[in-house]
Design an enzyme around this catalytic site. Sequence first.
Site, PDB file in Angstrom:
ATOM      1  CB  SER A 161      69.261  -5.382 -18.204  1.00 19.43           C
ATOM      2  OG  SER A 161      70.095  -6.487 -17.929  1.00 19.43           O
ATOM      3  CB  THR A 162      67.580  -8.902 -15.447  1.00 15.44           C
ATOM      4  OG1 THR A 162      69.209  -8.950 -15.429  1.00 15.44           O
ATOM      5  CG2 THR A 162      67.227 -10.411 -14.848  1.00 15.44           C
ATOM      6  CG  HIS A 188      72.029  -5.150 -20.768  1.00 10.23           C
ATOM      7  ND1 HIS A 188      72.173  -4.820 -19.760  1.00 10.23           N
ATOM      8  CD2 HIS A 188      72.501  -4.441 -21.639  1.00 10.23           C
ATOM      9  CE1 HIS A 188      72.589  -3.586 -19.738  1.00 10.23           C
ATOM     10  NE2 HIS A 188      72.680  -3.329 -20.891  1.00 10.23           N
ATOM     11  CG  MET A 282      71.971  -6.699 -11.496  1.00 10.62           C
ATOM     12  SD  MET A 282      71.352  -6.558  -9.980  1.00 10.62           S
ATOM     13  CE  MET A 282      70.397  -8.094  -9.745  1.00 10.62           C
ATOM     14  CG  ASP A 285      73.976   0.332 -19.766  1.00  9.95           C
ATOM     15  OD1 ASP A 285      74.380   1.413 -19.764  1.00  9.95           O
ATOM     16  OD2 ASP A 285      73.646  -0.596 -20.575  1.00  9.95           O
TER      17      ASP A 285
END
Length: 344
Positions: A161-162, A188, A282, A285
Amino acid sequence: MTRALVVDDSHFMRTVISDILETGGIDVVDTASNGAKAVDKVADVDPDVVTMDVEMPEMNGIEAVEAIMDDHPVPILMLSALTTEDADATLEAMEKGAVDTFAKPGGTISTELSGHSEELVAAVEDVAAADPTAGHDVQQTTSTAGGDDFVDDPTLLVGASTGGPNVVESILASLPREADFRILVVQHMPDQFTSRFAKRLDESSDYDIKEAADGARIGGGEGLVARGDYHMRVSGYSNGRLRVRLDQSERRHSVRPAIDVTMESAAERVTDPTVAAVLTGMGTDGAAGVRAIKDAGGHTFAQDEETSAVFGIPERAIETGCVDEVLPAERLTEAITDSIRRST
């Protein structure tokens, strides 16, 4: 209180963004109308986070990100229009050091942004919590231990993600083709961006990487990137080839695509060796997915805190007790490759 600098060449957009952030409890300490002014103001006001437009006069967002990261690194969130040009530019900005991206609904001058206020505030807060220098310019180490005798038909699942795009790209770029992985990537990322991300991975890797389509099948040396706003499930596996289905079922952990959806379906369907790696990001998941892969007999890895822009996803996975190794970003390709070498 999080302190933000808002950068956009449109006075209207600076006002809209600032109002959204202020209403959401973020202190907008200043604004800037182009990249050159942003570089100066970052040094002056030392914000916790910068929201950065892409296309601006005098100095664009990419150039501004590079200058800020060289002179005064702070977490940067790119605010990009949903166009091919902005998607390419945003990915380049993330390569230069931006942490994440948020897609402006409705175009560059977005009259629809106010309808996404909560999501924007959450994205700014997430990026503000990131380490802006972690995970960039990753140079993977490689190993020749045990030669190139690999197990048959391995599958690699990568979730991030991030701060993830650079790390994902570095892993795939150094992954040996002779390992013959089937690769599934869940990053993401907004819709319209994942096709450009897949193209970048394809260009930097020896593997044939594409954005997933419903019903797509892949074999050795091929990979799929989950399409933005769609879950990617492994729906079938036989003779070393796997098939995926895409759907827009309920979000999981408030995200779609979800890492857990892909990993759990792979654990259920894939009968040959599997390897899972969860990277910076973050949220939670990936934790259930890692557990599923481990329970199915696969190898599992997590990026360490020092090289993660945000340690949430790896940390939650580690807490399950199902992660085999926690490693810095630059050692992940080596570990992934070594995990599928035949025992001698």
